[in-house]
Write a protein that holds these residues in place. Structure first.
Motif, PDB file in Angstrom:
ATOM      1  N   LEU A 168       0.811  -1.007  -0.055  1.00  0.00           N
ATOM      2  CA  LEU A 168      -0.045   0.040  -0.040  1.00  0.00           C
ATOM      3  C   LEU A 168       1.036   1.222   0.042  1.00  0.00           C
ATOM      4  O   LEU A 168       1.971   1.175   0.698  1.00  0.00           O
ATOM      5  CB  LEU A 168      -0.737  -0.028   1.044  1.00  0.00           C
ATOM      6  CG  LEU A 168      -1.749  -1.148   1.303  1.00  0.00           C
ATOM      7  CD1 LEU A 168      -2.552  -1.133   2.570  1.00  0.00           C
ATOM      8  CD2 LEU A 168      -2.901  -1.088   0.158  1.00  0.00           C
ATOM      9  N   THR A 169       0.514   2.236  -0.613  1.00  0.00           N
ATOM     10  CA  THR A 169       1.049   3.639  -0.634  1.00  0.00           C
ATOM     11  C   THR A 169       0.716   4.139   0.567  1.00  0.00           C
ATOM     12  O   THR A 169      -0.220   3.804   1.387  1.00  0.00           O
ATOM     13  CB  THR A 169       0.661   4.292  -1.938  1.00  0.00           C
ATOM     14  OG1 THR A 169      -0.729   4.875  -1.811  1.00  0.00           O
ATOM     15  CG2 THR A 169       0.833   3.654  -3.116  1.00  0.00           C
ATOM     16  N   LEU A 170       1.599   5.406   0.844  1.00  0.00           N
ATOM     17  CA  LEU A 170       1.229   5.995   2.249  1.00  0.00           C
ATOM     18  C   LEU A 170       0.139   6.609   2.127  1.00  0.00           C
ATOM     19  O   LEU A 170      -0.718   6.905   3.249  1.00  0.00           O
ATOM     20  CB  LEU A 170       2.475   7.129   2.414  1.00  0.00           C
ATOM     21  CG  LEU A 170       2.627   7.783   3.766  1.00  0.00           C
ATOM     22  CD1 LEU A 170       2.361   6.883   4.858  1.00  0.00           C
ATOM     23  CD2 LEU A 170       3.761   8.914   3.749  1.00  0.00           C
ATOM     24  N   ALA A 171      -0.310   7.333   0.934  1.00  0.00           N
ATOM     25  CA  ALA A 171      -1.756   7.867   1.146  1.00  0.00           C
ATOM     26  C   ALA A 171      -2.901   6.875   1.406  1.00  0.00           C
ATOM     27  O   ALA A 171      -3.821   7.329   2.041  1.00  0.00           O
ATOM     28  CB  ALA A 171      -1.970   8.498  -0.424  1.00  0.00           C
ATOM     29  N   ASP A 172      -2.818   5.495   0.930  1.00  0.00           N
ATOM     30  CA  ASP A 172      -3.653   4.533   1.003  1.00  0.00           C
ATOM     31  C   ASP A 172      -3.791   4.072   2.647  1.00  0.00           C
ATOM     32  O   ASP A 172      -4.876   4.011   3.142  1.00  0.00           O
ATOM     33  CB  ASP A 172      -3.457   3.279   0.337  1.00  0.00           C
ATOM     34  CG  ASP A 172      -3.804   3.574  -1.155  1.00  0.00           C
ATOM     35  OD1 ASP A 172      -4.469   4.397  -1.548  1.00  0.00           O
ATOM     36  OD2 ASP A 172      -3.026   2.554  -2.135  1.00  0.00           O
TER      37      ASP A 172
END
Length: 192
Positions: A168-172
């Motif tokens: 997962l990305t940091l935004a997710d």
């Protein structure tokens, strides 16, 4: 006139019977006393022979009808669910299902896939063996397992598992934590 010996035969003198010494008797060992049939102090008798199940007999007969000799009946593994299996000397497998009276033969083809054939007579057995030996087709499905799962179900599970394990990305992560915080209700302290 004087008597002359006649030409008659005379019998030999009789022997007198002599007493023979008595023969010594053969010494026999005393027999142990037999236990009463109701005397169970020694325990019950145990059965030492291995018995075969009806399913093993049916499977052996089905194989014999199909032209496959399986001399040791106890080599059939009875699963106690109406099915029995046996591995043959060449590494192939026979499966017998009592409910359908079906004998199935599983073998590997030269391409590495498992082929399964229903055998009813020697002609089926010969045709199945020739078909498996002459297979040159590429197989995309893995060999079937004993669990009975199908390829499509396995592929769906694999793609879902792959999607669940993607990074997962940091935004997710931030969005997921914010959504969770907005919907979570504070819980009371558990009473002891």
């Amino acid at each position: 006139m004087a008597r002359t010996p006649s030409a008659r035969k005379t019998s030999p003198a009789k022997k007198t019977a002599t007493k023979k010494a008595p023969r010594p008797r053969k010494q026999t060992q005393p027999r142990p006393a037999l236990a009463s049939p109701l005397d169970l102090r020694g325990g019950l008798p145990t059965r030492t022979t291995t018995w075969m199940t009806d399913l093993q007999v049916y499977a052996t007969l089905a194989a014999l009808i199909a032209g496959i000799t399986t001399p040791t009946i106890q080599a059939w593994h009875d699963h106690h669910d109406g099915t029995t299996t046996r591995t043959l000397d060449d590494g192939t497998h026979l499966h017998y299902t009592l409910a359908t009276r079906t004998l199935r033969w599983q073998t590997l083809c030269p391409m590495g896939a498992v082929h399964e054939y229903v055998l009813r007579n020697p002609a089926d057995t010969d045709a199945a063996q020739a078909d498996a030996e002459s297979c040159t087709r590429l197989h995309w499905t893995p060999p079937p397992t004993n669990t009975g799962t199908h390829l499509s179900a396995r592929l769906q599970t694999a793609s879902k598992a792959a999607a669940d394990t993607q990074p997962l990305t940091l935004a997710d992560i931030t969005a997921g934590l914010q959504t969770r915080a907005d919907h979570d209700q504070p819980k009371g302290h558990p009473q002891s």
